[in-house]
Design a protein around this motif. Structure first.
Motif, PDB file in Angstrom:
ATOM      1  N   GLU A 235      36.389  26.790  22.176  1.00 44.87           N
ATOM      2  CA  GLU A 235      36.897  26.649  20.803  1.00 44.87           C
ATOM      3  C   GLU A 235      38.320  26.106  20.747  1.00 44.87           C
ATOM      4  N   ARG A 236      39.034  26.110  21.855  1.00 49.38           N
ATOM      5  CA  ARG A 236      40.431  25.687  21.834  1.00 49.38           C
ATOM      6  C   ARG A 236      40.614  24.206  22.174  1.00 49.38           C
ATOM      7  N   VAL A 237      39.582  23.586  22.717  1.00 48.89           N
ATOM      8  CA  VAL A 237      39.700  22.195  23.172  1.00 48.89           C
ATOM      9  C   VAL A 237      39.014  21.267  22.173  1.00 48.89           C
ATOM     10  N   SER A 238      39.802  20.354  21.583  1.00 45.78           N
ATOM     11  CA  SER A 238      39.248  19.405  20.608  1.00 45.78           C
ATOM     12  C   SER A 238      38.672  18.171  21.284  1.00 45.78           C
ATOM     13  N   HIS A 239      39.306  17.728  22.372  1.00 49.23           N
ATOM     14  CA  HIS A 239      38.874  16.546  23.117  1.00 49.23           C
ATOM     15  C   HIS A 239      39.092  16.822  24.601  1.00 49.23           C
ATOM     16  N   LEU A 240      38.171  16.327  25.425  1.00 52.92           N
ATOM     17  CA  LEU A 240      38.278  16.500  26.871  1.00 52.92           C
ATOM     18  C   LEU A 240      38.334  15.128  27.532  1.00 52.92           C
ATOM     19  N   ILE A 241      39.382  14.900  28.330  1.00 59.16           N
ATOM     20  CA  ILE A 241      39.543  13.646  29.067  1.00 59.16           C
ATOM     21  C   ILE A 241      39.482  13.974  30.558  1.00 59.16           C
ATOM     22  N   LEU A 242      38.569  13.335  31.270  1.00 67.77           N
ATOM     23  CA  LEU A 242      38.377  13.588  32.696  1.00 67.77           C
ATOM     24  C   LEU A 242      38.540  12.274  33.450  1.00 67.77           C
ATOM     25  N   GLN A 243      39.507  12.221  34.357  1.00 75.52           N
ATOM     26  CA  GLN A 243      39.798  10.968  35.052  1.00 75.52           C
ATOM     27  C   GLN A 243      39.892  11.170  36.559  1.00 75.52           C
ATOM     28  N   GLY A 244      39.211  10.319  37.299  1.00 73.99           N
ATOM     29  CA  GLY A 244      39.340  10.314  38.753  1.00 73.99           C
ATOM     30  C   GLY A 244      38.947  11.617  39.408  1.00 73.99           C
ATOM     31  N   GLY A 245      38.007  12.326  38.783  1.00 76.54           N
ATOM     32  CA  GLY A 245      37.697  13.658  39.277  1.00 76.54           C
ATOM     33  C   GLY A 245      36.338  13.787  39.930  1.00 76.54           C
ATOM     34  N   TYR A 246      35.879  15.020  39.999  1.00 81.35           N
ATOM     35  CA  TYR A 246      34.644  15.303  40.719  1.00 81.35           C
ATOM     36  C   TYR A 246      34.038  16.603  40.217  1.00 81.35           C
ATOM     37  N   GLU A 247      32.752  16.716  40.442  1.00 85.10           N
ATOM     38  CA  GLU A 247      31.998  17.926  40.116  1.00 85.10           C
ATOM     39  C   GLU A 247      31.936  18.845  41.326  1.00 85.10           C
ATOM     40  N   LYS A 248      31.759  18.236  42.498  1.00 84.10           N
ATOM     41  CA  LYS A 248      31.728  18.976  43.757  1.00 84.10           C
ATOM     42  C   LYS A 248      32.775  18.396  44.702  1.00 84.10           C
ATOM     43  N   GLY A 249      33.547  19.272  45.351  1.00 82.14           N
ATOM     44  CA  GLY A 249      34.562  18.826  46.292  1.00 82.14           C
ATOM     45  C   GLY A 249      33.963  18.322  47.595  1.00 82.14           C
ATOM     46  N   ARG A 250      34.798  17.649  48.404  1.00 83.41           N
ATOM     47  CA  ARG A 250      34.321  17.022  49.638  1.00 83.41           C
ATOM     48  C   ARG A 250      33.635  18.007  50.591  1.00 83.41           C
ATOM     49  N   LEU A 251      34.160  19.229  50.652  1.00 91.23           N
ATOM     50  CA  LEU A 251      33.638  20.191  51.618  1.00 91.23           C
ATOM     51  C   LEU A 251      32.286  20.769  51.215  1.00 91.23           C
ATOM     52  N   VAL A 252      31.802  20.451  50.016  1.00 94.92           N
ATOM     53  CA  VAL A 252      30.496  20.951  49.582  1.00 94.92           C
ATOM     54  C   VAL A 252      29.571  19.805  49.168  1.00 94.92           C
ATOM     55  N   ARG A 253      29.923  18.559  49.556  1.00 97.04           N
ATOM     56  CA  ARG A 253      29.100  17.411  49.142  1.00 97.04           C
ATOM     57  C   ARG A 253      28.155  16.949  50.238  1.00 97.04           C
ATOM     58  N   SER A 254      28.686  16.553  51.362  1.00 99.84           N
ATOM     59  CA  SER A 254      27.837  16.022  52.439  1.00 99.84           C
ATOM     60  C   SER A 254      28.553  16.221  53.763  1.00 99.84           C
ATOM     61  N   ALA A 255      27.779  16.112  54.838  1.00 97.36           N
ATOM     62  CA  ALA A 255      28.362  16.292  56.177  1.00 97.36           C
ATOM     63  C   ALA A 255      29.435  15.254  56.458  1.00 97.36           C
ATOM     64  N   ALA A 256      29.174  13.995  56.059  1.00 95.05           N
ATOM     65  CA  ALA A 256      30.149  12.925  56.304  1.00 95.05           C
ATOM     66  C   ALA A 256      31.444  13.194  55.547  1.00 95.05           C
ATOM     67  N   GLU A 257      31.325  13.655  54.311  1.00 93.48           N
ATOM     68  CA  GLU A 257      32.533  13.916  53.530  1.00 93.48           C
ATOM     69  C   GLU A 257      33.248  15.165  54.003  1.00 93.48           C
ATOM     70  N   ARG A 258      32.504  16.123  54.541  1.00 91.35           N
ATOM     71  CA  ARG A 258      33.160  17.299  55.133  1.00 91.35           C
ATOM     72  C   ARG A 258      34.037  16.884  56.303  1.00 91.35           C
ATOM     73  N   GLU A 259      33.531  16.001  57.127  1.00 91.17           N
ATOM     74  CA  GLU A 259      34.320  15.519  58.263  1.00 91.17           C
ATOM     75  C   GLU A 259      35.577  14.800  57.780  1.00 91.17           C
ATOM     76  N   GLN A 260      35.437  13.977  56.735  1.00 94.43           N
ATOM     77  CA  GLN A 260      36.599  13.282  56.185  1.00 94.43           C
ATOM     78  C   GLN A 260      37.619  14.279  55.645  1.00 94.43           C
ATOM     79  N   ALA A 261      37.150  15.295  54.917  1.00 97.77           N
ATOM     80  CA  ALA A 261      38.052  16.302  54.350  1.00 97.77           C
ATOM     81  C   ALA A 261      38.802  17.048  55.445  1.00 97.77           C
ATOM     82  N   GLU A 262      38.096  17.416  56.500  1.00101.13           N
ATOM     83  CA  GLU A 262      38.739  18.148  57.596  1.00101.13           C
ATOM     84  C   GLU A 262      39.773  17.275  58.307  1.00101.13           C
TER      85      GLU A 262
END
Length: 394
Positions: A235-262
């Protein structure tokens, strides 16, 4: 020209309303309505005139007009019962009553500047008593920028990457931003970097800043934080702006991205804030490959000011574990999703996933390689035009 009445001062050129010495955030349409009534205080302003001036002649319901009148009254400490300043003249319209002083700048006097570019820093306590630093700047419709990695409220105002960005936003909005825990002017000696604690921090800043309803801007790791905040306070947010983001972080996306994150976390531990290091080269190549020499050279200083190497690694590991995939499709706030086509930090597929799962979300593809959009690229103007259009309707 500016107008003084009671404890209020209205400056149309800067789009500022000051009440009892403090800047009062006002929605653009409400500000325009208040300005017109104050300017025409010697006569009754009809409803038809308000529709022509404020709504450009569009069809507007009586309830919409009354809602804006109520908001204008509230902004200056009036209400529908007292009608101390804005009086309803039944069957005719509205009139601004009471003494109004119009102040014209003297010859040779410099025009009053906007509050854009100046900030006020304060502190609040999060739910676990962590001290969070926040800043307010600019005027206009209130916008809160969710905290993200690598900020320092004071140093950002001298940084060639962040200063232009903050100046642009504060020219259009009353901007509230903060340093997240472990970062900037907020407490560094913390260990709890869970998503819930980051949402607590945002919650504390919003309450301390005294903003009831606002546009929420999430950038990078601020995207999952903003989505999680809306789950608590839709109820407090009139507009939501999302830029350059993600739903799941690197460590919970894929094995290749986990290696990159580490690998990134290891580099952080050994190269954080060190000029001409391999880490700085890798970092700038990922975040701002289109940066100029000044912008690239500023990164090491920003790292040293923003936090320690240990905190940077802990923060990076924490945000790479964020997962708001169970919350995204429950967002019911008007949403604008923006993402750089060749973002080297967060893949474009994450933005497309978010935009496809939030009902009626708008998606804007920014033609850029940079994670942080820079003033010298065409995407800069596109980004701010889209934000202004989306929130202000201009």
């Amino acid at each position: 020209m500016r107008y003084k009445f009671g404890q209020c001062e209205l400056t149309p050129a800067a789009r500022e309303l000051v009440v009892a010495g403090g800047l009062r955030p006002v929605e653009p349409q409400v500000f325009d309505l208040l300005h017109h009534l104050v300017k025409e205080h010697d006569r009754v302003v009809s409803t038809d005139e308000l529709i022509n001036v404020i709504w450009n002649g569009r069809i507007v319901s009586e309830s919409a007009i009354n809602s804006r009148i109520s908001a204008a009254r509230s902004a200056i400490g009036d209400d529908g019962q007292r009608q101390e300043w804005i009086k309803t003249v039944r069957g005719r319209g509205f009139r601004f009553i009471g003494a109004v002083t119009a102040v014209t700048p003297a010859a040779g006097e410099a025009p009053e500047s906007s509050t854009a570019g100046r900030q006020r820093i304060g502190f609040c306590r999060s739910a676990d008593e962590t001290r969070i630093a926040y800043a307010t700047m600019g005027s206009g419709y209130p916008m809160v920028k969710a905290g993200h990695w690598l900020t320092h409220l004071e140093h950002d105002m001298r940084n060639p990457i962040w200063r232009p960005f903050l100046d642009e936003l504060s020219r259009r909005f009353h901007l509230v931003r903060y340093d997240q825990r472990g970062n900037g002017l907020s407490d560094w000696d913390v260990t709890d970097f869970t998503l819930d604690r980051f949402v607590d921090d945002l919650e504390a800043v919003v309450d301390s800043a005294g903003i009831d309803r606002f546009a929420l801007y999430g950038m990078s790791q601020g995207v999952p934080i903003a989505i999680a905040y809306i789950r608590r306070h839709p109820e407090r947010v009139s507009h939501l702006i999302l830029q350059g983001g993600y739903e799941k972080g690197r460590l919970v996306r894929s094995a290749a991205e986990r290696e990159q994150a580490e690998a990134i976390i290891t580099l952080i531990r050994h190269g954080w804030g060190k000029r001409d290091s391999a880490f700085i080269d890798a970092f700038t190549t990922m975040y701002i490959p289109g940066g100029d020499r000044e912008q690239i050279d500023s990164v090491a200083d920003l790292q040293r000011h923003s936090t320690s190497a240990a905190n940077a690694a802990a923060l990076r590991a924490a945000v790479d574990h964020f997962d708001v995939s169970a919350l995204t499709d429950k967002v019911r706030v008007p949403t604008l999703v923006m993402h750089s086509r060749d973002d080297g930090v967060q893949p474009l597929d994450q933005a497309r996933q978010i935009a496809s799962r939030i009902p009626a979300a708008e998606f804007v593809l920014l033609e850029s390689r940079n994670h942080v959009i820079l003033p010298q690229e065409p995407a800069w103007r596109v980004m701010f035009s889209e934000i202004e259009r989306f929130v202000l309707g201009t």
